[in-house]
Design a protein around this motif. Structure first.
Motif, PDB file in Angstrom:
ATOM      1  N   ARG A  68       0.813  -1.238   0.000  1.00 39.61           N
ATOM      2  CA  ARG A  68       0.000   0.000   0.000  1.00 39.61           C
ATOM      3  C   ARG A  68       0.842   1.281   0.000  1.00 39.61           C
ATOM      4  NH1 ARG A  68      -3.784  -3.202  -0.589  1.00 39.61           N
ATOM      5  NH2 ARG A  68      -5.765  -3.116   0.524  1.00 39.61           N
ATOM      6  N   LEU A  69       1.940   1.221  -0.722  1.00 42.92           N
ATOM      7  CA  LEU A  69       2.786   2.417  -0.839  1.00 42.92           C
ATOM      8  C   LEU A  69       2.037   3.461  -1.673  1.00 42.92           C
ATOM      9  CD1 LEU A  69       5.599   3.845  -0.668  1.00 42.92           C
ATOM     10  CD2 LEU A  69       6.202   2.597  -2.750  1.00 42.92           C
ATOM     11  N   ALA A  70       1.953   4.677  -1.154  1.00 44.57           N
ATOM     12  CA  ALA A  70       1.252   5.727  -1.906  1.00 44.57           C
ATOM     13  C   ALA A  70       1.817   7.092  -1.549  1.00 44.57           C
ATOM     14  CB  ALA A  70      -0.235   5.706  -1.588  1.00 44.57           C
ATOM     15  N   VAL A  71       1.931   7.927  -2.563  1.00 52.67           N
ATOM     16  CA  VAL A  71       2.368   9.312  -2.358  1.00 52.67           C
ATOM     17  C   VAL A  71       1.305  10.227  -2.976  1.00 52.67           C
ATOM     18  CG1 VAL A  71       4.120  11.031  -3.013  1.00 52.67           C
ATOM     19  CG2 VAL A  71       4.830   8.762  -2.242  1.00 52.67           C
ATOM     20  N   ASP A  72       0.960  11.257  -2.259  1.00 50.49           N
ATOM     21  CA  ASP A  72      -0.024  12.236  -2.746  1.00 50.49           C
ATOM     22  C   ASP A  72       0.407  12.748  -4.130  1.00 50.49           C
ATOM     23  OD1 ASP A  72      -1.995  14.610  -1.206  1.00 50.49           O
ATOM     24  OD2 ASP A  72      -1.102  14.984  -3.177  1.00 50.49           O
ATOM     25  N   ARG A  76       4.644  14.031  -5.772  1.00 47.74           N
ATOM     26  CA  ARG A  76       5.404  12.964  -6.456  1.00 47.74           C
ATOM     27  C   ARG A  76       6.675  13.484  -7.107  1.00 47.74           C
ATOM     28  NH1 ARG A  76       0.241   9.448  -8.638  1.00 47.74           N
ATOM     29  NH2 ARG A  76      -0.440   8.938  -6.516  1.00 47.74           N
ATOM     30  N   ARG A  77       7.557  12.555  -7.411  1.00 47.84           N
ATOM     31  CA  ARG A  77       8.847  12.784  -8.065  1.00 47.84           C
ATOM     32  C   ARG A  77       9.734  13.734  -7.258  1.00 47.84           C
ATOM     33  NH1 ARG A  77       8.374  10.075 -13.072  1.00 47.84           N
ATOM     34  NH2 ARG A  77      10.646  10.075 -13.064  1.00 47.84           N
ATOM     35  N   LYS A  78       9.605  13.614  -5.928  1.00 44.56           N
ATOM     36  CA  LYS A  78      10.479  14.374  -5.035  1.00 44.56           C
ATOM     37  C   LYS A  78      11.288  13.413  -4.164  1.00 44.56           C
ATOM     38  CE  LYS A  78       6.923  17.987  -4.390  1.00 44.56           C
ATOM     39  NZ  LYS A  78       7.520  19.179  -4.999  1.00 44.56           N
ATOM     40  N   GLY A  79      11.197  12.125  -4.469  1.00 40.28           N
ATOM     41  CA  GLY A  79      11.967  11.144  -3.707  1.00 40.28           C
ATOM     42  C   GLY A  79      11.274  10.618  -2.464  1.00 40.28           C
ATOM     43  N   LEU A  80       9.983  10.960  -2.294  1.00 36.96           N
ATOM     44  CA  LEU A  80       9.296  10.527  -1.059  1.00 36.96           C
ATOM     45  C   LEU A  80       9.133   9.006  -0.993  1.00 36.96           C
ATOM     46  CD1 LEU A  80       6.335  12.890  -0.118  1.00 36.96           C
ATOM     47  CD2 LEU A  80       8.400  12.340   1.155  1.00 36.96           C
ATOM     48  N   SER A 107       1.026  -3.607 -15.034  1.00 40.15           N
ATOM     49  CA  SER A 107       0.786  -2.351 -15.771  1.00 40.15           C
ATOM     50  C   SER A 107       1.269  -1.115 -15.005  1.00 40.15           C
ATOM     51  CB  SER A 107      -0.706  -2.210 -16.047  1.00 40.15           C
ATOM     52  OG  SER A 107      -1.406  -2.213 -14.815  1.00 40.15           O
ATOM     53  N   ASN A 108       1.688  -1.280 -13.748  1.00 34.61           N
ATOM     54  CA  ASN A 108       2.091  -0.128 -12.935  1.00 34.61           C
ATOM     55  C   ASN A 108       3.564   0.218 -13.210  1.00 34.61           C
ATOM     56  OD1 ASN A 108       2.474   1.826 -11.012  1.00 34.61           O
ATOM     57  ND2 ASN A 108       1.395   0.720  -9.383  1.00 34.61           N
ATOM     58  N   LEU A 109       3.769   0.850 -14.359  1.00 36.98           N
ATOM     59  CA  LEU A 109       5.143   1.089 -14.818  1.00 36.98           C
ATOM     60  C   LEU A 109       5.919   2.004 -13.873  1.00 36.98           C
ATOM     61  CD1 LEU A 109       4.494   1.516 -18.653  1.00 36.98           C
ATOM     62  CD2 LEU A 109       5.009  -0.565 -17.353  1.00 36.98           C
TER      63      LEU A 109
END
Ligand SMILES: CC(C)(COP(=O)(O)OP(=O)(O)OC[C@H]1O[C@@H](n2cnc3c(N)ncnc32)[C@H](O)[C@@H]1OP(=O)(O)O)[C@@H](O)C(=O)NCCC(=O)NCCS
Length: 137
Positions: A68-72, A76-80, A107-109
């Motif tokens: 369940r890894l998720a970033v708002d 994104r693309r800030k290394g969180l 499909s989650n590239l």
């Protein structure tokens, strides 16, 4: 995190379009029970007091699982996610777990590329089998 973060955890997963098992393993009582067993397995990233990243760990005693890894989307693309994965590995190592695993939809590239960047090996010769006691678990 504590169970008081439950609503914002769900909101974040929804913002990240993750599939939630609200009546099963993601229900408030299920999450509360998982948190009690392993408080360190719930890792959040906060901007001031807002939850902007999350990962939930689990361990089967042999391997550790990153779930369940998720970033708002706005963060994104800030290394969180990378930082959350690093932290996840640290927590698992503290429990003497040295194999870290994740199940990622083919499909989650973006996620596949993230895990590769974090040093994870993609097993193309393994098919995931599961069996559910019922549709909601
Ligand atoms: C996948 C996800 C967690 C990545 O979070 P993030 O904080 O943006 O990731 P990071 O900034 O730590 O990315 C680190 C590296 O991973 C790779 N990466 C991350 N997202 C990527 C994407 N969408 N496309 C391609 N590469 C990506 C890049 O190499 C990136 O480094 P760079 O930005 O210097 O190029 C986020 O997009 C997300 O929440 N997606 C929806 C939920 C999801 O799919 N979760 C994973 C379930 S397995």
């Amino acid at each position: 995190m504590t169970i008081n973060n439950y609503d914002e955890i769900l909101q974040l997963w929804l913002r990240a379009s993750l599939n939630i098992r609200i009546k099963g393993r993601d229900s408030k009582s299920a999450i509360e029970s998982q948190m009690k067993s392993n408080p360190d397995f719930f890792i959040g990233a906060f901007e001031k007091s807002d939850l902007v990243g999350i990962v939930i760990l689990s361990s089967d005693g042999r391997k550790g699982w990153i779930n369940r890894l998720a970033v708002d989307p706005d963060y994104r693309r800030k290394g969180l996610a990378k930082t959350l994965i690093n932290e996840a590995e640290k927590v698992l190592k503290e429990q003497s777990i040295y194999v870290f695993s994740a199940l990622i939809e083919d499909s989650n590239l973006g996620s596949k590329s993230l895990f590769k960047k974090c040093g994870y090996f993609e097993h193309k010769n393994i098919t995931y089998f599961s069996k559910r006691d019922n549709d909601e678990v």
